[in-house]
Structure formats: C-alpha cells, structure tokens
Design an enzyme around this catalytic site. Structure first.
Site, PDB file in Angstrom:
ATOM      1  N   ARG A  15       0.816  -1.208   0.000  1.00 29.22           N
ATOM      2  CA  ARG A  15       0.000   0.000   0.000  1.00 29.22           C
ATOM      3  C   ARG A  15       0.857   1.269   0.000  1.00 29.22           C
ATOM      4  O   ARG A  15       0.604   2.207  -0.752  1.00 29.22           O
ATOM      5  CB  ARG A  15      -0.949  -0.007   1.199  1.00 29.22           C
ATOM      6  CG  ARG A  15      -1.984   1.056   1.175  1.00 29.22           C
ATOM      7  CD  ARG A  15      -2.815   1.204  -0.100  1.00 29.22           C
ATOM      8  NE  ARG A  15      -3.200  -0.014  -0.747  1.00 29.22           N
ATOM      9  CZ  ARG A  15      -3.435  -0.141  -2.055  1.00 29.22           C
ATOM     10  NH1 ARG A  15      -3.298   0.873  -2.868  1.00 29.22           N
ATOM     11  NH2 ARG A  15      -3.796  -1.283  -2.575  1.00 29.22           N
ATOM     12  N   LYS A  50       4.584  24.652  -3.491  1.00 27.23           N
ATOM     13  CA  LYS A  50       3.369  24.084  -2.915  1.00 27.23           C
ATOM     14  C   LYS A  50       3.407  22.561  -3.059  1.00 27.23           C
ATOM     15  O   LYS A  50       2.838  21.988  -3.981  1.00 27.23           O
ATOM     16  CB  LYS A  50       2.137  24.655  -3.597  1.00 27.23           C
ATOM     17  CG  LYS A  50       1.998  26.148  -3.402  1.00 27.23           C
ATOM     18  CD  LYS A  50       0.890  26.701  -4.256  1.00 27.23           C
ATOM     19  CE  LYS A  50       0.859  28.217  -4.143  1.00 27.23           C
ATOM     20  NZ  LYS A  50       0.007  28.812  -5.155  1.00 27.23           N
ATOM     21  N   LYS A  82       6.989  39.179  -2.057  1.00 28.59           N
ATOM     22  CA  LYS A  82       5.567  39.121  -2.386  1.00 28.59           C
ATOM     23  C   LYS A  82       4.883  40.398  -1.885  1.00 28.59           C
ATOM     24  O   LYS A  82       5.533  41.283  -1.313  1.00 28.59           O
ATOM     25  CB  LYS A  82       4.941  37.866  -1.784  1.00 28.59           C
ATOM     26  CG  LYS A  82       5.532  36.587  -2.417  1.00 28.59           C
ATOM     27  CD  LYS A  82       4.909  35.325  -1.905  1.00 28.59           C
ATOM     28  CE  LYS A  82       3.500  35.081  -2.323  1.00 28.59           C
ATOM     29  NZ  LYS A  82       3.281  34.754  -3.737  1.00 28.59           N
ATOM     30  N   GLU A 111       7.282  39.406  -7.003  1.00 24.27           N
ATOM     31  CA  GLU A 111       5.932  39.231  -7.515  1.00 24.27           C
ATOM     32  C   GLU A 111       5.383  40.607  -7.894  1.00 24.27           C
ATOM     33  O   GLU A 111       5.430  41.538  -7.090  1.00 24.27           O
ATOM     34  CB  GLU A 111       5.053  38.596  -6.435  1.00 24.27           C
ATOM     35  CG  GLU A 111       3.615  38.398  -6.857  1.00 24.27           C
ATOM     36  CD  GLU A 111       2.778  37.831  -5.732  1.00 24.27           C
ATOM     37  OE1 GLU A 111       2.373  36.672  -5.839  1.00 24.27           O
ATOM     38  OE2 GLU A 111       2.555  38.558  -4.738  1.00 24.27           O
ATOM     39  N   ASP A 132       1.896  37.946 -11.615  1.00 25.88           N
ATOM     40  CA  ASP A 132       0.776  37.328 -10.915  1.00 25.88           C
ATOM     41  C   ASP A 132      -0.576  37.705 -11.508  1.00 25.88           C
ATOM     42  O   ASP A 132      -0.943  38.880 -11.553  1.00 25.88           O
ATOM     43  CB  ASP A 132       0.829  37.736  -9.438  1.00 25.88           C
ATOM     44  CG  ASP A 132      -0.134  36.939  -8.585  1.00 25.88           C
ATOM     45  OD1 ASP A 132      -0.332  35.739  -8.865  1.00 25.88           O
ATOM     46  OD2 ASP A 132      -0.678  37.515  -7.626  1.00 25.88           O
TER      47      ASP A 132
END
Length: 195
Positions: A15, A50, A82, A111, A132
């Site tokens: 598994r 991510k 960012k 960004e 973005d």
C-alpha cells in the site's frame, strides 16, 4: 514492473509503495500534459513550492520526469518578495534593497501585478519576475517592456486549455502549483503471482 520477495513483506509494503508510485506517476503524467501544451514555444512549465509535507524531493523529481522544470526548492535558493513584503518594506525597491543587503548572493524574485511594478522591480535589480494573475495582453506588454533584463514567470489561474495562449506572450515560464497539489493519481495495482 516485477518485484520479488517474501509474500508477507510484499503485502506489508504494497500500500505504501503503491500510494507513492500512483501519486508520483500522476504528477509526472500531469506535467507531461503541460510540457506538451507548451511545445513549440520558449516557455517551460515550472512547479512551485506548494508540495506535500515530506514529499517535496519526490514530487519535484516527478515534475522533472514529466518534462517540467524545478525553479526553486525553497526560500534558501531564491528569495521571494511578495505583496506583504512590499507593503511592510514600503515598496518594491525598498524590499529588494533589504533582501539584497541581507542575502547578497541569493537571486531575488519579485511578484508584480502591473507593468509599472515589473519595470520598478527590474530597475531595482530583480533577477526574476513573478507575473501574478496577468492577462495575456498584460504579459505581452511586460515582455515588451522588460525584454531580457529578467526571467519572466506567469502564474495564477493557469489551466491546460489556455497554456499555449499564455506561452505565446513570450514569457519564460508558466508556474503551475496544481502539478504538485492537484494532480490526479495514476491507477496502478499490484497482483501476486506464483513462480
């Protein structure tokens, strides 16, 4: 593939091994679809940071196996400025200066949401721009304005059905978080046989 060994051991590992194999094969297959959609353009498909906790190295390997590119492994290899960083520092130029003073050897990606921000970031010295949620028309304008002074990465809301359109703007990369956080698994099973 064929694996051999004691039945108890094979059933114990089945598994976990299948879960990893199905997951990584799904990531590679999804990435291949993106790479194929970008064929004939200069744009490459990128993963993002991510990733699933504990599986970053495997997921990024699966992206490479599928024909994609790893841009960053983490914040240690590319500093990222960012929106919140820009706000806290008092603007793009101030944020860039603070990062560069603290980490002079680390490439910096900024960004940006507008053509004006893209130009400010490049003039400050940014190595990469993360464009973005821009429309293809805005991306085309940024490409024309920035030229080859920075690598250009489109992100946000990208799907396979619009990939070629975004790549045609002249950006260097399309970054797709879905490669590692939303790829469907590939259905692979293990069947026991004798002999």
């Amino acid at each position: 593939a064929t694996v051999a060994g004691p039945t108890r051991l094979l059933l114990t590992a089945e598994r976990t091994a299948l879960n990893l194999l199905c997951r990584m094969s799904g990531v590679a297959t999804h990435t291949r679809a993106w790479a194929d959609a970008l064929a004939g353009t200069k744009a490459m498909v990128l993963d993002t940071r991510k990733t699933t906790s504990g599986l970053r190295a495997l997921e990024k390997y699966a992206v490479r196996a599928g024909g994609g590119t790893n841009k960053r492994m983490g914040l240690h290899d590319v500093a990222m400025i960012k929106d919140n960083h820009k706000f806290a520092a008092g603007g793009i130029t101030a944020a860039f200066r603070r990062v560069r003073e603290t980490f002079p050897e680390v490439p910096v990606q900024v960004e940006v949401d507008t053509v004006a921000e893209a130009l400010e970031a490049v003039e400050a010295g940014a190595d990469f721009l993360l464009l973005d949620n821009m429309t293809p028309e805005m991306l085309t304008e940024v490409v024309a304005s920035v030229g080859d002074r920075a690598e250009l990465e489109a992100t946000g809301g990208l799907t396979l059905d619009v990939a070629a359109r975004y790549a045609a703007t002249g950006v260097d990369f399309l970054s797709v978080g879905a490669l590692t956080h939303s790829s469907p698994i590939l259905d692979i099973a293990m069947d026991l046989r004798t002999g």
